[in-house]
Every structure is written in structure tokens, then in C-alpha cells.
Design a protein around this motif. Structure first.
Motif, mmCIF file in Angstrom:
data_model
loop_
_atom_site.group_PDB
_atom_site.id
_atom_site.type_symbol
_atom_site.label_atom_id
_atom_site.label_comp_id
_atom_site.label_asym_id
_atom_site.label_seq_id
_atom_site.Cartn_x
_atom_site.Cartn_y
_atom_site.Cartn_z
ATOM 1 N N SER A 478 0.842 -1.213 0.000
ATOM 2 C CA SER A 478 0.000 0.000 0.000
ATOM 3 C C SER A 478 0.869 1.253 0.000
ATOM 4 C CB SER A 478 -0.954 0.006 1.194
ATOM 5 O OG SER A 478 -1.961 -0.969 1.042
ATOM 6 N N ASP A 479 1.860 1.273 -0.895
ATOM 7 C CA ASP A 479 2.746 2.432 -0.993
ATOM 8 C C ASP A 479 2.061 3.644 -1.614
ATOM 9 O OD1 ASP A 479 4.994 1.187 0.122
ATOM 10 O OD2 ASP A 479 5.535 0.270 -1.780
ATOM 11 N N ALA A 480 0.916 3.434 -2.275
ATOM 12 C CA ALA A 480 0.168 4.527 -2.892
ATOM 13 C C ALA A 480 -1.257 4.072 -3.121
ATOM 14 C CB ALA A 480 0.811 4.946 -4.216
ATOM 15 N N GLY A 481 -2.114 5.041 -3.377
ATOM 16 C CA GLY A 481 -3.481 4.745 -3.775
ATOM 17 C C GLY A 481 -3.710 5.276 -5.175
ATOM 18 N N PHE A 482 -3.807 4.400 -6.170
ATOM 19 C CA PHE A 482 -3.990 4.830 -7.558
ATOM 20 C C PHE A 482 -5.452 5.163 -7.815
ATOM 21 C CE2 PHE A 482 -0.235 2.032 -7.628
ATOM 22 C CZ PHE A 482 0.692 2.937 -8.127
ATOM 23 N N LEU A 483 -5.687 6.219 -8.583
ATOM 24 C CA LEU A 483 -7.043 6.682 -8.856
ATOM 25 C C LEU A 483 -7.464 6.368 -10.291
ATOM 26 C CD1 LEU A 483 -6.875 10.132 -7.011
ATOM 27 C CD2 LEU A 483 -7.869 7.982 -6.187
ATOM 28 N N PHE A 484 -6.906 7.082 -11.260
ATOM 29 C CA PHE A 484 -7.310 6.875 -12.652
ATOM 30 C C PHE A 484 -6.266 7.443 -13.603
ATOM 31 C CE2 PHE A 484 -10.376 9.640 -10.316
ATOM 32 C CZ PHE A 484 -9.669 10.827 -10.403
ATOM 33 N N SER A 485 -6.278 6.928 -14.821
ATOM 34 C CA SER A 485 -5.474 7.519 -15.888
ATOM 35 C C SER A 485 -6.070 8.880 -16.211
ATOM 36 C CB SER A 485 -5.488 6.634 -17.135
ATOM 37 O OG SER A 485 -4.921 5.368 -16.872
ATOM 38 N N ASN A 486 -5.225 9.869 -16.339
ATOM 39 C CA ASN A 486 -5.691 11.241 -16.485
ATOM 40 C C ASN A 486 -5.626 11.694 -17.938
ATOM 41 O OD1 ASN A 486 -6.473 13.830 -15.177
ATOM 42 N ND2 ASN A 486 -4.558 14.520 -16.101
ATOM 43 N N GLN A 487 -6.772 12.118 -18.477
ATOM 44 C CA GLN A 487 -6.835 12.624 -19.841
ATOM 45 C C GLN A 487 -6.933 14.145 -19.813
ATOM 46 O OE1 GLN A 487 -7.069 10.831 -23.171
ATOM 47 N NE2 GLN A 487 -6.280 12.892 -23.392
ATOM 48 N N THR A 488 -6.067 14.817 -20.584
ATOM 49 C CA THR A 488 -6.142 16.268 -20.701
ATOM 50 C C THR A 488 -6.440 16.638 -22.153
ATOM 51 O OG1 THR A 488 -3.766 16.494 -21.092
ATOM 52 C CG2 THR A 488 -4.529 16.613 -18.805
ATOM 53 N N PHE A 489 -6.876 17.882 -22.353
ATOM 54 C CA PHE A 489 -7.328 18.327 -23.664
ATOM 55 C C PHE A 489 -6.800 19.731 -23.965
ATOM 56 C CE2 PHE A 489 -10.318 15.270 -22.106
ATOM 57 C CZ PHE A 489 -10.717 14.534 -23.208
ATOM 58 N N ASN A 490 -6.594 19.989 -25.233
ATOM 59 C CA ASN A 490 -6.349 21.346 -25.710
ATOM 60 C C ASN A 490 -7.598 21.831 -26.430
ATOM 61 O OD1 ASN A 490 -3.727 21.140 -24.783
ATOM 62 N ND2 ASN A 490 -2.872 20.655 -26.791
ATOM 63 N N ILE A 491 -7.873 23.116 -26.319
ATOM 64 C CA ILE A 491 -8.985 23.730 -27.045
ATOM 65 C C ILE A 491 -8.390 24.683 -28.074
ATOM 66 C CG2 ILE A 491 -11.023 25.203 -26.863
ATOM 67 C CD1 ILE A 491 -11.447 24.143 -24.065
ATOM 68 N N VAL A 492 -8.790 24.536 -29.326
ATOM 69 C CA VAL A 492 -8.171 25.275 -30.424
ATOM 70 C C VAL A 492 -9.239 26.039 -31.195
ATOM 71 C CG1 VAL A 492 -6.766 25.104 -32.516
ATOM 72 C CG2 VAL A 492 -6.385 23.505 -30.621
ATOM 73 N N SER A 493 -8.966 27.300 -31.471
ATOM 74 C CA SER A 493 -9.865 28.108 -32.284
ATOM 75 C C SER A 493 -10.000 27.526 -33.680
ATOM 76 C CB SER A 493 -9.338 29.542 -32.381
ATOM 77 O OG SER A 493 -10.089 30.289 -33.321
ATOM 78 N N ARG A 494 -11.188 27.551 -34.221
ATOM 79 C CA ARG A 494 -11.428 27.041 -35.574
ATOM 80 C C ARG A 494 -11.159 28.100 -36.641
ATOM 81 N NH1 ARG A 494 -17.149 24.141 -34.030
ATOM 82 N NH2 ARG A 494 -16.254 22.257 -33.072
ATOM 83 N N THR A 495 -10.789 29.283 -36.237
ATOM 84 C CA THR A 495 -10.598 30.382 -37.178
ATOM 85 C C THR A 495 -9.111 30.615 -37.428
ATOM 86 O OG1 THR A 495 -12.599 31.443 -36.329
ATOM 87 C CG2 THR A 495 -11.137 32.791 -37.673
ATOM 88 N N GLY A 496 -8.600 30.048 -38.496
ATOM 89 C CA GLY A 496 -7.270 30.404 -38.962
ATOM 90 C C GLY A 496 -6.095 29.724 -38.306
ATOM 91 N N VAL A 497 -6.283 28.997 -37.213
ATOM 92 C CA VAL A 497 -5.153 28.341 -36.563
ATOM 93 C C VAL A 497 -4.913 26.997 -37.247
ATOM 94 C CG1 VAL A 497 -4.197 27.473 -34.402
ATOM 95 C CG2 VAL A 497 -5.714 29.459 -34.384
ATOM 96 N N VAL A 498 -3.722 26.795 -37.767
ATOM 97 C CA VAL A 498 -3.406 25.606 -38.541
ATOM 98 C C VAL A 498 -2.368 24.756 -37.800
ATOM 99 C CG1 VAL A 498 -2.571 24.721 -40.757
ATOM 100 C CG2 VAL A 498 -3.862 26.861 -40.661
ATOM 101 N N ASN A 499 -2.648 23.478 -37.691
ATOM 102 C CA ASN A 499 -1.723 22.480 -37.152
ATOM 103 C C ASN A 499 -1.492 22.633 -35.644
ATOM 104 O OD1 ASN A 499 -0.322 20.117 -37.714
ATOM 105 N ND2 ASN A 499 1.643 21.169 -37.872
ATOM 106 N N ALA A 500 -2.480 23.156 -34.931
ATOM 107 C CA ALA A 500 -2.396 23.195 -33.468
ATOM 108 C C ALA A 500 -3.140 22.027 -32.842
ATOM 109 C CB ALA A 500 -2.967 24.510 -32.930
#
Length: 518
Positions: A478-500
Motif C-alpha cells: 500500500s505504498d500509494a493509492g492509484f485513482l485513474f489515468s488522467n486525460q487532458t485536452f487542448n482547445i483550439v480556435s477554428r478560425t485560422g489556426v493551422v496544425n495546433a
């Protein structure tokens, strides 16, 4: 581009394309607003960074106080870039080879490259950076991961030879996001004070530092000396404390990209206006226990907190059930992941309450992360543990203060993220469970031996068995208590931003563009 050569370190563990593509279909689609052919040079882009990844006390590549690799990648460039399927791609280096015994790694560097101050980017500069990072007096967080390096050499201007004390199958995938991938100008570093170098370092990356307000704002300008010049004229990183404020900034047009958002209720709102892009997930959220001293040195106390933790309940309430419940320190889809660990302690409030009573009560302090969602997780944990009779105090130290408390042993529980593409990587098992390591609350010689053996074993089957033993040992103690795999996200403007909308852990900002009029 020069041909990129590589010889696998035994069987190098990397994320498979299929696993990553699966991870990247969650939570929103990638941008399709433009094609690479539409990219033009010029313009400015503002990136808002939330929570702990917005911490930027210093830009020195060996400093522990800035977890955001995007900023350092933009300034220093990368020897190697980790691509969308975790392929090791050439950048300032053109390739690498590994000797059959796994003890010698040789880089070949791009020729004709200079730092932004005009001095040569060469093998001597890489050796100087490695020697600086590996000097214990400088306190680089990379030390534990790269303790296997015996020496470095620069036999000619375009060749770097790294000699290892023992084989390290994860060596190449582990350098991404560490000081071993960021090479500063040795001339500038020697001429500047530590404070000045931390505020305005000199690299060979696609951008140079225009201004830097600690923990607030970093403004970068295009580096015309970069070997493959960026499209953008200006790239700005703005730190914002909450996900809600970050979303507001892109809604108002003050920013075009939000990086690292984790508040799931905001995604439905964001999807109507923007592209919501999952990043390559390698992290596992865990409760790290100080098993060496204090109340958590009692294994019954650790078992009590594990039984008192309803990870799925937290996942449902805060993350809309999107995360994957974890029982070990490897995220789902990565090499050496196990769906089950025998004897794993799941939620059982009655058992938790009984254990707290048996040990005569339990009072603990939780060091929470500084992000909004991190605080919500810590508050949820405190509420659950209180139901079992545990007295809980929440504190939110800075990253530097948190590491100082761990080093001093003056802590009980820390909510944290661990994990890398390979478990032997910079935020893998050794960092969190190795005796004396910067994030560790464990001192166990048997576990140390298992972790080190797994890190150096070239046979993939044997490595898998060793990592099963590591996971089992951590669970049984019991060296740790694991919770969950963490998913993160980026939010990108749909106007003119390319390859982000790059489905990678760390963005290649040199390849992102906006209309020049922006």
C-alpha cells in the motif's frame, strides 16, 4: 531532412499508433479548418495554460520549477521530438544508434546550426549541457532518471557519445520533456547570472525570449536562425489559474489555444465553438503516501485510505466518467499496463472505518495540486476519508515547496501525477517509489532492486514480468493509492489556426501558423 537512423535498445517500449489513436478519439475531434498548404508566415498566437502547467518560475532547463515542456521546447528546440505515435523523430539531432550491448548511445547532430546568440550548436555544447544537468550540485530533476549515464563525449562537432553504466531500454523515449533534450548556449549560460539566465536563456529553438513575467506571461519572438524557421512571428504563453477563465479567454478572442484543460463540464460548451483535442495521455493520478515517517508509515493507515477512496465516484462526479480507473502506475494503452493487480484494495467504507478505529484514529494532511480540478479531487478525497473517521487538512503548496516538503519528509499524502511512455521514464516508478528520489515517499530495498532491474532489462518478456512484480509489491505494501489515468485536452480556435491539433504530449509550435494579419 537527413535520413533518421536508429537501432532499438533491445525492444524499446513505445506507445503504439493504435493505442494512441484510440486515446485521441475521446472528447472531441481534431481541427480540420485548414490544410498545411494554407500555412503562411507571420502573425501572433496566444496560448493559455491552466493549473500546474502554467507554473513558470524560471526558464532554466535544469530547474524543477517549470513543468511545462512546451515553453522550453519553443526556446531550446529539441534534440529529438516525440511524434504522434511516440516515434522518436529527428530535430536538432538527425539520428541515433545504440551499441548491441545497450551501453553506448551515439547521436548525430544537424550541422550548420547556431544558437540564437550566433554561437555554434555542436557536440561540445550538448556535452556541456549534459554535464551541467548531471552535476548533483545543480539539482536537476533529471538526475534520478539519467543516473545510468557514466560519461559523455564529443569526438567531433556533430557526434555525441553517451556511455551508460548499464543498459537503459527507455533512454531515448525518456529524454523528451527533460533537460537532456534541451541544449542551452554554453556561452550565454557562462556569461549570465543564474537569475538572468533563468529569465532570458539562449537556445537554438524556433523562438527567442522577448519578455518573461514569472508565473504569468512568456512572450517569444521568431528565431530567424532556427534551422527550419517557425511560421509565427510571436508566440505568447499566458498562465491562467482556472479552466473556466481559460475558456473565457478563447471565447473573447484573447487567446487562440487553451492547453491542458481538465474540467469536463466545460467540454460540451467548448465543442460548440472550438476543436477539443485530446493530448497523448501517459499520466496516472495517485495518492502518494509518505511511508517513511508520520501517520502513513503505519500500513494499516495506508490500507484505510485506500478502502476509503471511491475512485469511480470521483471520476463520475468530476470527470463525467471519462477517465480509466487505475490500479498501477502505468496508464491504460501503454507498454507494461495490467488490467488487474491481484489483491488490489477497492472501495469499502466499512473496512476503512474499522481500520481507522483499530489504529486509534487518523489525522493527515493532503498536499493537493494547484489546478482547479486538482483541488476538486482533493476536496472529494477529504470528504470520502472524513466519512471513515479520518481528520483531513488540505494544503496547496507551490511545486517547489511541495518538493521541499517531500525531500524533508514533512508530509503525509500528496495528490500527484506519475507516468511516462515507458515506466523507466522521468516520471515513472523510480521517481515516485525509488528510495531517496524527488517524488518518493518509499524506502524499500527490494522494490528498488525490482525497479532498477526492470529499467535495465533488454528482454521485453522479462521486463514485463519484472514490472508485474513492481506493481504487485507496491500494491501489497500500500505504498500509494492509484485513482485513474488522467486525460487532458487542448482547445483550439477554428478560425485560422493551422496544425495546433497535434495529438502529442508536447506541441511542435514551429509548425503552427495563423493568418499573418492576426
Amino acid at each position: 531532412m537527413n535520413k533518421f537512423s536508429r537501432i532499438a535498445l533491445g525492444a524499446v517500449s513505445m506507445l503504439t499508433a493504435a493505442a494512441l489513436l484510440s486515446a485521441c478519439t475521446q472528447g472531441g475531434g481534431a481541427s480540420s479548418s485548414s490544410s498545411p498548404a494554407a500555412q503562411v508566415a507571420g502573425g501572433s498566437l496566444t496560448v493559455v495554460v491552466t493549473g500546474g502547467n502554467g507554473t513558470m518560475t524560471t526558464l532554466d532547463p535544469i530547474a524543477p520549477a517549470n513543468p511545462n515542456s512546451d515553453m522550453k521546447n519553443a526556446i531550446f528546440g529539441e534534440l529529438f521530438h516525440l511524434g504522434a505515435n511516440a516515434e522518436i523523430q529527428p530535430s536538432l539531432a538527425t539520428g541515433y544508434t545504440v551499441s548491441p550491448d545497450g551501453l553506448t548511445v551515439t547521436y548525430k547532430l544537424r550541422t550548420g546550426v547556431t544558437f540564437s546568440d550566433g554561437t555554434p550548436f555542436n557536440a561540445a555544447a550538448v556535452k556541456a549541457a549534459y554535464d551541467r544537468a548531471l552535476n548533483p550540485a545543480n539539482g536537476c530533476p533529471c538526475l534520478s532518471t539519467f543516473a545510468t549515464i557514466a560519461s559523455t563525449a564529443a569526438p567531433d562537432d556533430s557526434t555525441v557519445v553517451v556511455t551508460l553504466k548499464k543498459p537503459s531500454p527507455a533512454f531515448m523515449v525518456s529524454i523528451s520533456g527533460t533537460a537532456m533534450n534541451w541544449i542551452p548556449s554554453p556561452t550565454a549560460e557562462a556569461a549570465m547570472s543564474p537569475a538572468d539566465f533563468g529569465a532570458k536563456p539562449v537556445g537554438a529553438g524556433p523562438f527567442t525570449v522577448t519578455s518573461f513575467d514569472s508565473n504569468q506571461k512568456l512572450v517569444l519572438a521568431k528565431n530567424p536562425k532556427y534551422y527550419d524557421p517557425a511560421y509565427l512571428d510571436t508566440l505568447t504563453f499566458q498562465s491562467i489559474g482556472t479552466d473556466q477563465s481559460a475558456l473565457a479567454s478563447i471565447q473573447s478572442g484573447q487567446a487562440q489555444v487553451v492547453e491542458g484543460i481538465t474540467t469536463f463540464p466545460l467540454f460540451t460548451q467548448a465543442k460548440a465553438q472550438f476543436d477539443v483535442v485530446p493530448t497523448a495521455s501517459t499520466s496516472v493520478w495517485l495518492n502518494q503516501f509518505n511511508t517513511i515517517s508520520g501517520p502513513m508509515s503505519n500500513p494499516l493507515a495506508r490500507q484505510a485510505l485506500r478502502y476509503a477512496t471511491d475512485a469511480q465516484g470521483i471520476n463520475n462526479a468530476i470527470f463525467e466518467g471519462q477517465n480509466t480507473i487505475a490500479n498501477m502506475g502505468v496508464a491504460q494503452g501503454l507498454p507494461f499496463y495490467q488490467a488487474t493487480v491481484p489483491g488490489f484494495l477497492g472501495y469499502d467504507l466499512a473496512k476503512a472505518t474499522a481500520l481507522v478505529t483499530q489504529i486509534g484514529g487518523l489525522s493527515i494532511e493532503i498536499m493537493e495540486t494547484t489546478s482547479t480540478v486538482g483541488q476538486k479531487v482533493a476536496e472529494a478525497l477529504a470528504a470520502q476519508w472524513t466519512k471513515a473517521g479520518v481528520k483531513v487538512t488540505l494544503v496547496a503548496p507551490s511545486l517547489a515547496d511541495k518538493q521541499a516538503k517531500i525531500k524533508a519528509g514533512s508530509w503525509d499524502v500528496s495528490t500527484a501525477f506519475m507516468g511516462s511512455i515507458d515506466p523507466a521514464g522521468s516520471l515513472g516508478y523510480n521517481s515516485f517509489f525509488g528510495s531517496g528520489q524527488p517524488n518518493s515517499g518509499t524506502k524499500d530495498a527490494t522494490l528498488d532492486t525490482l525497479i532498477q532491474s526492470a529499467a535495465s532489462e533488454l528482454d521485453q518478456t522479462k521486463r514485463a514480468d519484472l514490472y508485474k512484480q513492481v506493481a504487485q509489491k507496491i500494491n501489497d505494501n500500500s505504498d500509494a493509492g492509484f485513482l485513474f489515468s488522467n486525460q487532458t485536452f487542448n482547445i483550439v480556435s477554428r478560425t485560422g489556426v493551422v496544425n495546433a491539433s497535434q495529438p502529442v504530449r508536447w506541441m511542435d509550435w514551429a509548425k503552427v501558423s495563423v493568418p499573418a494579419s492576426k
